[in-house]
Scaffold this motif. Sequence first.
Motif, short mmCIF file in Angstrom:
data_model
loop_
_atom_site.label_atom_id
_atom_site.label_comp_id
_atom_site.label_asym_id
_atom_site.label_seq_id
_atom_site.Cartn_x
_atom_site.Cartn_y
_atom_site.Cartn_z
N ASP A 1 0.83 -1.21 0.00
CA ASP A 1 0.00 0.00 0.00
C ASP A 1 0.86 1.26 0.00
O ASP A 1 0.60 2.20 -0.76
CB ASP A 1 -0.91 0.03 1.23
N THR A 2 1.85 1.29 0.87
CA THR A 2 2.67 2.50 0.97
C THR A 2 3.52 2.68 -0.28
O THR A 2 3.74 3.82 -0.72
CB THR A 2 3.54 2.45 2.24
N ALA A 3 3.96 1.59 -0.89
CA ALA A 3 4.68 1.70 -2.17
C ALA A 3 3.77 2.26 -3.25
O ALA A 3 4.19 3.10 -4.07
CB ALA A 3 5.24 0.34 -2.58
N LEU A 4 2.52 1.82 -3.28
CA LEU A 4 1.57 2.38 -4.24
C LEU A 4 1.42 3.88 -4.03
O LEU A 4 1.37 4.67 -5.00
CB LEU A 4 0.20 1.71 -4.09
N VAL A 5 1.34 4.30 -2.77
CA VAL A 5 1.22 5.73 -2.47
C VAL A 5 2.43 6.50 -2.98
O VAL A 5 2.28 7.59 -3.57
CB VAL A 5 1.04 5.92 -0.95
N LEU A 6 3.62 5.95 -2.80
CA LEU A 6 4.82 6.61 -3.30
C LEU A 6 4.79 6.74 -4.83
O LEU A 6 5.15 7.79 -5.38
CB LEU A 6 6.07 5.84 -2.86
N CYS A 7 4.36 5.70 -5.51
CA CYS A 7 4.28 5.75 -6.97
C CYS A 7 3.21 6.74 -7.42
O CYS A 7 3.40 7.48 -8.40
CB CYS A 7 3.99 4.36 -7.53
N LEU A 8 2.08 6.76 -6.72
CA LEU A 8 1.02 7.72 -7.06
C LEU A 8 1.50 9.15 -6.83
O LEU A 8 1.17 10.05 -7.61
CB LEU A 8 -0.22 7.45 -6.21
N ARG A 9 2.27 9.36 -5.77
CA ARG A 9 2.77 10.70 -5.50
C ARG A 9 3.63 11.21 -6.66
O ARG A 9 3.53 12.39 -7.05
CB ARG A 9 3.58 10.70 -4.20
N ASP A 10 4.46 10.35 -7.22
CA ASP A 10 5.29 10.76 -8.35
C ASP A 10 4.43 11.10 -9.57
O ASP A 10 4.69 12.08 -10.28
CB ASP A 10 6.27 9.64 -8.71
N ALA A 11 3.39 10.30 -9.80
CA ALA A 11 2.50 10.58 -10.93
C ALA A 11 1.75 11.89 -10.71
O ALA A 11 1.59 12.70 -11.64
CB ALA A 11 1.51 9.43 -11.11
N ILE A 12 1.29 12.12 -9.49
CA ILE A 12 0.56 13.34 -9.17
C ILE A 12 1.43 14.57 -9.42
O ILE A 12 0.95 15.60 -9.94
CB ILE A 12 0.06 13.30 -7.71
N ALA A 13 2.69 14.49 -9.07
CA ALA A 13 3.61 15.61 -9.29
C ALA A 13 3.70 15.96 -10.77
O ALA A 13 3.71 17.14 -11.16
CB ALA A 13 4.98 15.30 -8.71
#
Length: 401
Positions: free
Chosen positions: A106-118
Amino acid sequence: MSDLLWPGDHRAGDLFTDASVVAAMIRVEHAWLTALAELGVAGITVPDDLAELVGPDDLPALAVGAESGGNPLIPLLKLLRSRLRGRNTAAAGWLHKGLTSQDVVDTALVLCLRDAIARIRADLLAQVGALSRLAEEHRETRMAGRTLTQHAIPITFGLKAAGWLTGILDARDQLAVAGKPPIQIGGAAGSLAAPAALAGGPARARELVAVTARHLGLPAREPWHTSRAPLTRVADAFVTCTDAWGKIANDVLVGARPEVHELIESTAAGRGGSSAMPNKQNPVHAVLIKRAALAAPPFAALVHAGAAAAVDERPDGGWHVEWATLRTLARRTVVAGAQTAELLAGLRVETGKMLATLHEARPGIDAEQQSITPGVAPDQPYLGATDEIIDAVLARAKGTV
């Protein structure tokens, strides 16, 4: 990573690739080890080279190994422990202790999503700038307004651009709300039982989570093992973006028709050519953006379906369906955002053709004006609060309202 059947996928680069997901999982494990050491729970020297223990050649075996346990972390842990044991036995023994697979995935998904959001935020910012310029530059550019495919009343292209901008601002605002998904650590069943036992109590367990979150640059909050709003909010925000971009693409596709010829895409670098008809200049960016807008909603719906299927303290399939779904939705949203920014930056507005079409639409297009103000010459402005609307949208874009 690139997808031959999704032209433009290369624009997403290494976002959410297998390699980036593995790297994100390792970052979570490293941050947890660091927190254990920092708070004195584990007397270890945290290895600086944890990420270097796994390379591109390991990805195929990790993908195959993920099937046995149902998630990709299990084979990754086995590989990390085997390679870490020879150089840092103590750290190998503490690796992942107190966590569960869902915490890390879950937390890895959040990190990947954060990069996409940026990436998406950067493109939204460029789009706001381009549309603000178009709205200001063309606030007096008269054209035929259309409703249900037919001529309606006169408008200005500046008003249309302000309408596009409103959609982009709505997307920007929704992404700002959803765009800070938090760390997800709860232990085996969301109670932090193992971290509390390791660290010496509930307060220390929560402190472990907070320190881990700080090292990852994520907000800390209570576990959300089976409350998936942090992910559904991001998925919804992505679709709000593609909705706004789809509206722009649809208007460009109409305006680019030869018989309309009011809007023209940039033809840079030979873009828009045909394999068989050299006379054609296809509005290819608008086509690909519309494609993304059509495809995105079902992916967000699938994330919601997974959330609705949550059961017990870890869903049996509802959790698993999120991973590839979020990856695909994130990459496609990034791609569409970049394409929309490029489309708007190079968009040509054929003001003469807009005015000619408006003249050809008379007297029918002036019917509403004549019914409300009979006897007023149709060349008098019938633009309502156009200037005020444009001003209000531009002020919102500048953050002054």
